[in-house]
Design an enzyme around this catalytic site. Structure first.
Site, PDB file in Angstrom:
ATOM      1  N   LYS A  28      -6.540  41.794  34.750  1.00 27.45           N
ATOM      2  CA  LYS A  28      -6.925  42.570  35.004  1.00 27.45           C
ATOM      3  C   LYS A  28      -8.653  43.180  34.766  1.00 27.45           C
ATOM      4  O   LYS A  28      -9.808  43.788  35.478  1.00 27.45           O
ATOM      5  CB  LYS A  28      -6.478  43.705  33.838  1.00 27.45           C
ATOM      6  CG  LYS A  28      -6.889  45.310  34.477  1.00 27.45           C
ATOM      7  CD  LYS A  28      -5.756  46.108  32.832  1.00 27.45           C
ATOM      8  CE  LYS A  28      -6.990  47.114  32.999  1.00 27.45           C
ATOM      9  NZ  LYS A  28      -8.358  47.214  32.040  1.00 27.45           N
ATOM     10  N   ASN A  29      -9.082  42.730  33.749  1.00 25.69           N
ATOM     11  CA  ASN A  29     -11.342  42.523  33.243  1.00 25.69           C
ATOM     12  C   ASN A  29     -11.969  41.768  34.205  1.00 25.69           C
ATOM     13  O   ASN A  29     -12.758  42.031  33.994  1.00 25.69           O
ATOM     14  CB  ASN A  29     -11.020  42.373  31.565  1.00 25.69           C
ATOM     15  CG  ASN A  29     -10.702  43.804  30.861  1.00 25.69           C
ATOM     16  OD1 ASN A  29      -9.821  44.855  31.542  1.00 25.69           O
ATOM     17  ND2 ASN A  29     -10.891  43.728  30.246  1.00 25.69           N
ATOM     18  N   ARG A 102     -12.934  53.467  35.785  1.00 27.54           N
ATOM     19  CA  ARG A 102     -13.907  52.991  35.353  1.00 27.54           C
ATOM     20  C   ARG A 102     -14.962  51.716  36.484  1.00 27.54           C
ATOM     21  O   ARG A 102     -15.680  52.105  36.954  1.00 27.54           O
ATOM     22  CB  ARG A 102     -13.465  52.674  34.225  1.00 27.54           C
ATOM     23  CG  ARG A 102     -14.079  53.864  33.036  1.00 27.54           C
ATOM     24  CD  ARG A 102     -13.678  52.962  32.468  1.00 27.54           C
ATOM     25  NE  ARG A 102     -14.922  52.949  31.276  1.00 27.54           N
ATOM     26  CZ  ARG A 102     -16.230  53.676  31.072  1.00 27.54           C
ATOM     27  NH1 ARG A 102     -15.906  55.023  31.195  1.00 27.54           N
ATOM     28  NH2 ARG A 102     -17.335  53.092  30.450  1.00 27.54           N
ATOM     29  N   CYS A 126      -8.882  54.524  30.170  1.00 28.06           N
ATOM     30  CA  CYS A 126      -7.622  55.278  29.615  1.00 28.06           C
ATOM     31  C   CYS A 126      -8.966  55.887  27.912  1.00 28.06           C
ATOM     32  O   CYS A 126     -10.026  55.600  28.020  1.00 28.06           O
ATOM     33  CB  CYS A 126      -8.043  53.533  28.577  1.00 28.06           C
ATOM     34  SG  CYS A 126      -6.125  52.024  28.921  1.00 28.06           S
ATOM     35  N   ASP A 316      -8.572  44.674  22.524  1.00 25.87           N
ATOM     36  CA  ASP A 316      -7.604  44.942  23.741  1.00 25.87           C
ATOM     37  C   ASP A 316      -6.763  43.805  23.030  1.00 25.87           C
ATOM     38  O   ASP A 316      -5.613  44.134  23.003  1.00 25.87           O
ATOM     39  CB  ASP A 316      -7.941  44.560  24.766  1.00 25.87           C
ATOM     40  CG  ASP A 316      -8.835  45.362  25.669  1.00 25.87           C
ATOM     41  OD1 ASP A 316      -8.461  45.963  26.821  1.00 25.87           O
ATOM     42  OD2 ASP A 316     -10.093  44.884  24.536  1.00 25.87           O
ATOM     43  N   VAL A 338     -15.299  48.041  18.263  1.00 25.82           N
ATOM     44  CA  VAL A 338     -15.566  48.980  19.354  1.00 25.82           C
ATOM     45  C   VAL A 338     -15.436  49.815  20.083  1.00 25.82           C
ATOM     46  O   VAL A 338     -16.835  50.197  20.780  1.00 25.82           O
ATOM     47  CB  VAL A 338     -14.998  47.528  20.223  1.00 25.82           C
ATOM     48  CG1 VAL A 338     -15.432  46.968  22.052  1.00 25.82           C
ATOM     49  CG2 VAL A 338     -15.083  46.383  20.061  1.00 25.82           C
TER      50      VAL A 338
HETATM   51  C1  UD1 Z   1     -14.420  46.085  29.480  1.00 27.90           C
HETATM   52  C2  UD1 Z   1     -13.101  46.229  29.374  1.00 27.90           C
HETATM   53  C3  UD1 Z   1     -11.710  46.633  27.958  1.00 27.90           C
HETATM   54  C4  UD1 Z   1     -12.554  46.143  26.824  1.00 27.90           C
HETATM   55  C5  UD1 Z   1     -13.860  46.610  26.766  1.00 27.90           C
HETATM   56  C6  UD1 Z   1     -13.909  45.857  25.702  1.00 27.90           C
HETATM   57  C7  UD1 Z   1     -12.417  46.272  32.019  1.00 27.90           C
HETATM   58  C8  UD1 Z   1     -11.661  46.861  32.569  1.00 27.90           C
HETATM   59  N1  UD1 Z   1     -12.532  47.207  31.162  1.00 27.90           N
HETATM   60  O1  UD1 Z   1     -13.936  48.095  28.988  1.00 27.90           O
HETATM   61  O2  UD1 Z   1     -10.417  46.210  28.972  1.00 27.90           O
HETATM   62  O3  UD1 Z   1     -11.402  46.620  25.935  1.00 27.90           O
HETATM   63  O4  UD1 Z   1     -14.353  46.405  27.651  1.00 27.90           O
HETATM   64  O5  UD1 Z   1     -14.724  44.296  25.813  1.00 27.90           O
HETATM   65  O6  UD1 Z   1     -13.676  45.253  31.833  1.00 27.90           O
HETATM   66  N2  UD1 Z   1     -20.889  52.110  25.467  1.00 27.90           N
HETATM   67  C9  UD1 Z   1     -21.779  52.764  25.260  1.00 27.90           C
HETATM   68  N3  UD1 Z   1     -22.350  53.063  26.893  1.00 27.90           N
HETATM   69  C10 UD1 Z   1     -22.525  52.963  28.176  1.00 27.90           C
HETATM   70  C11 UD1 Z   1     -21.436  51.743  28.314  1.00 27.90           C
HETATM   71  C12 UD1 Z   1     -20.300  51.366  26.397  1.00 27.90           C
HETATM   72  O7  UD1 Z   1     -21.987  53.555  24.507  1.00 27.90           O
HETATM   73  O8  UD1 Z   1     -22.390  53.050  29.175  1.00 27.90           O
HETATM   74  C13 UD1 Z   1     -20.198  52.030  24.378  1.00 27.90           C
HETATM   75  C14 UD1 Z   1     -18.398  52.091  24.509  1.00 27.90           C
HETATM   76  O9  UD1 Z   1     -18.102  53.540  24.247  1.00 27.90           O
HETATM   77  C15 UD1 Z   1     -17.896  51.141  23.937  1.00 27.90           C
HETATM   78  C16 UD1 Z   1     -18.989  50.056  23.759  1.00 27.90           C
HETATM   79  O10 UD1 Z   1     -19.706  50.479  24.732  1.00 27.90           O
HETATM   80  O11 UD1 Z   1     -18.332  51.713  22.422  1.00 27.90           O
HETATM   81  C17 UD1 Z   1     -17.869  48.643  24.754  1.00 27.90           C
HETATM   82  O12 UD1 Z   1     -18.058  49.390  25.902  1.00 27.90           O
HETATM   83  P1  UD1 Z   1     -17.546  48.482  26.900  1.00 27.90           P
HETATM   84  O13 UD1 Z   1     -18.019  46.802  26.798  1.00 27.90           O
HETATM   85  O14 UD1 Z   1     -18.699  48.579  28.488  1.00 27.90           O
HETATM   86  O15 UD1 Z   1     -16.130  48.884  28.200  1.00 27.90           O
HETATM   87  P2  UD1 Z   1     -15.691  48.494  29.588  1.00 27.90           P
HETATM   88  O16 UD1 Z   1     -16.657  47.587  30.268  1.00 27.90           O
HETATM   89  O17 UD1 Z   1     -15.701  50.168  29.430  1.00 27.90           O
END
Ligand code: UD1
Length: 444
Positions: A28-29, A102, A126, A316, A338
């Site tokens: 999925k990711n 997202r 989520c 996850d 995280v």
């Molecule tokens: C992706 C995965 C999710 C997984 C996560 C961490 C997908 C669709 N989802 O989510 O399943 O749990 O990686 O491995 O691939 N953050 C900021 N600013 C930003 C972006 C992120 O502060 O612009 C913070 C987030 O709030 C969070 C952390 O960085 O605390 C990690 O987020 P990120 O790794 O970006 O997660 P996703 O890509 O949304």
């Protein structure tokens, strides 16, 4: 809270060990991102091993709105994505997908390259924390994009060709790393990304982009260098299998005292999980085509655990494992580093008889970003405790699967609302549950 409809309710008769085999599909990711990558090419792409999940449907629809034809290929789970005539989508049509996923934020770079502008609806995903997009927007601005935030979404434009840049992420965000990759490949000159995320799904996305003609090198210490090219072609790629789903079924086997063969599970992508699974007292056997996970009998052992970016323990994996930890002897200490808000699901476990206490402090070796900010992001789980049936409302994807695992291992019949949310990330989970001997009934 998810909307409640009658057919969104599942009765789960717990106490039955899950036994049998399930087959994983593509991650999925990775899959939705590989679909977005097809937008960068000038030739059709073929993606294999695509799961039938909501994120795939949403991204297919968004690609189609932008003129990309998305059709099934020859084998089951194959998609053919043809970006021959990329066009600007009708904003109202794109906006209809606001809040659904997202992934649309990753359309920014490709659309800026192809059209010079982009509209991105308000994002969903989520509800596990604030999940801001500041890193994404900073990155896009660094490449030379102009970003206009309006109430209905983001309007972006690239007055000139985007230029390679040096990016140093404040945190190794998966999404922001993908943003840099999908934008840097066609930007003019070299892009250097520091503090990059290096999750296996990112490496698989890099493989996709390399097949299209991109030049990307992954260095030590989280540094990725991209040499921009003028044109990309298509790709043919079999998506890596879903290591997060694999861990969910492994935890379900452990918590229900069962035995599940997960076809498609890859040891190399799950090493950190396998170490923890073994430490807790679970058994596994790595075969040529998958991994068998089972409860070998005897008591499970409590342990200290911190989630982290790869190669750490993936966030996850945390929620499904916590259900199994309610059955371990002693105190397990969990530190979620995280997401600031990924422990809310434990309230439901407590209502089923688990003893779980949440803390604002960092209960782990590494102080994290949330320690001084009043977030309940650490937990102490005291076990073993018998779980009893309850009425549950699913909060998010992984939390939802954890509720199911809890209901499957509890005594009695639980009523689980909002199971549609699980479809976002788990293909045919009801079919898989039935195949493993779970006693579940959908309420008509
Ligand atoms: C992706 C995965 C999710 C997984 C996560 C961490 C997908 C669709 N989802 O989510 O399943 O749990 O990686 O491995 O691939 N953050 C900021 N600013 C930003 C972006 C992120 O502060 O612009 C913070 C987030 O709030 C969070 C952390 O960085 O605390 C990690 O987020 P990120 O790794 O970006 O997660 P996703 O890509 O949304």
């Amino acid at each position: 809270m998810p909307e409640r409809t009658a057919d969104d309710v599942l009765l789960v008769h717990g106490g039955v060990p899950l036994q049998g085999e399930i087959a994983l599909r593509g991650a999925k990711n990775l899959v939705p991102k590989a679909m977005v990558a097809a937008l960068l090419g000038h030739e059709p792409s073929r993606l294999l091993n695509v799961p039938d999940i909501d994120d795939v449907h949403i991204v297919s629809r968004l690609l189609q709105l932008h003129g990309v034809s998305v059709t099934p290929g020859e084998e089951p789970g194959e998609l053919v994505l043809d970006p021959a005539s990329v066009v600007q989508a009708n904003i109202a049509d794109v906006d209809a997908h606001a809040g659904a996923s997202r992934i649309p934020i990753l359309f920014c770079g490709p659309l800026l390259h192809r059209l010079g502008h982009a509209f991105i609806p308000d994002l969903g995903g989520c509800r596990i924390g604030d999940r801001p997009i500041d890193f994404h927007l900073d990155v896009l601005r660094q490449f030379g994009a102009e970003v206009d935030k309006r109430p209905q979404g983001l309007y972006l434009s690239a007055p000139e060709r985007l230029r390679g840049t040096k990016v140093d992420l404040p945190f190794p965000s998966v999404g922001a790393t993908e943003q840099v990759l999908l934008t840097g490949v066609l930007a003019e000159g070299v892009t250097e990304l520091r503090n990059a995320a290096i999750e296996p799904e990112i490496i698989d996305l890099i493989a996709v982009l390399q097949k299209m003609g991109a030049i990307i090198t992954v260095h030590t210490d989280r540094v990725i260098r991209i040499t921009g090219v003028d044109r990309l072609g298509g790709y043919r790629h079999r998506a890596m299998s879903d290591r997060l789903e694999a861990a969910s079924w492994a935890c379900a086997a452990l918590a229900t005292q069962g035995d599940v063969y997960v076809r498609g599970a890859e040891q190399k992508d799950m090493m950190t999980f396998l170490n923890v699974f073994r430490t807790v007292g679970g058994a596994f056997d790595v075969g040529d085509e998958g991994i068998r996970f089972w409860h070998p009998g005897g008591a499970l052992r409590a342990l200290p655990l911190e989630t982290d970016v790869h190669p750490g323990f993936q966030t996850d994996w945390q929620q499904p494992l916590v259900v199994a930890l309610t059955q371990a002897t002693g105190l397990s200490i969990l530190h979620e580093t995280v997401y600031e808000n990924r422990l809310g699901f434990t309230e439901a476990l407590a209502s089923m008889g688990a003893t779980i206490q949440l803390y604002r402090e960092c209960l782990g070796g590494t102080p994290c970003r949330f320690g001084q900010r009043n977030f309940l992001h650490s937990a102490v789980i005291s076990g073993p405790t018998k779980l009893h049936a309850a009425e549950l409302v699913i909060p998010d994807l992984r939390g939802g699967f954890s509720y199911l695992i809890a209901a499957l291992s509890a005594q009695g019949t639980s009523v689980v609302h909002g199971i549609e949310l699980i479809n976002r990330g788990y293909e045919d989970f009801l079919g898989k549950l039935a195949g493993l001997g779970a006693r579940v009934e959908r309420v008509a």
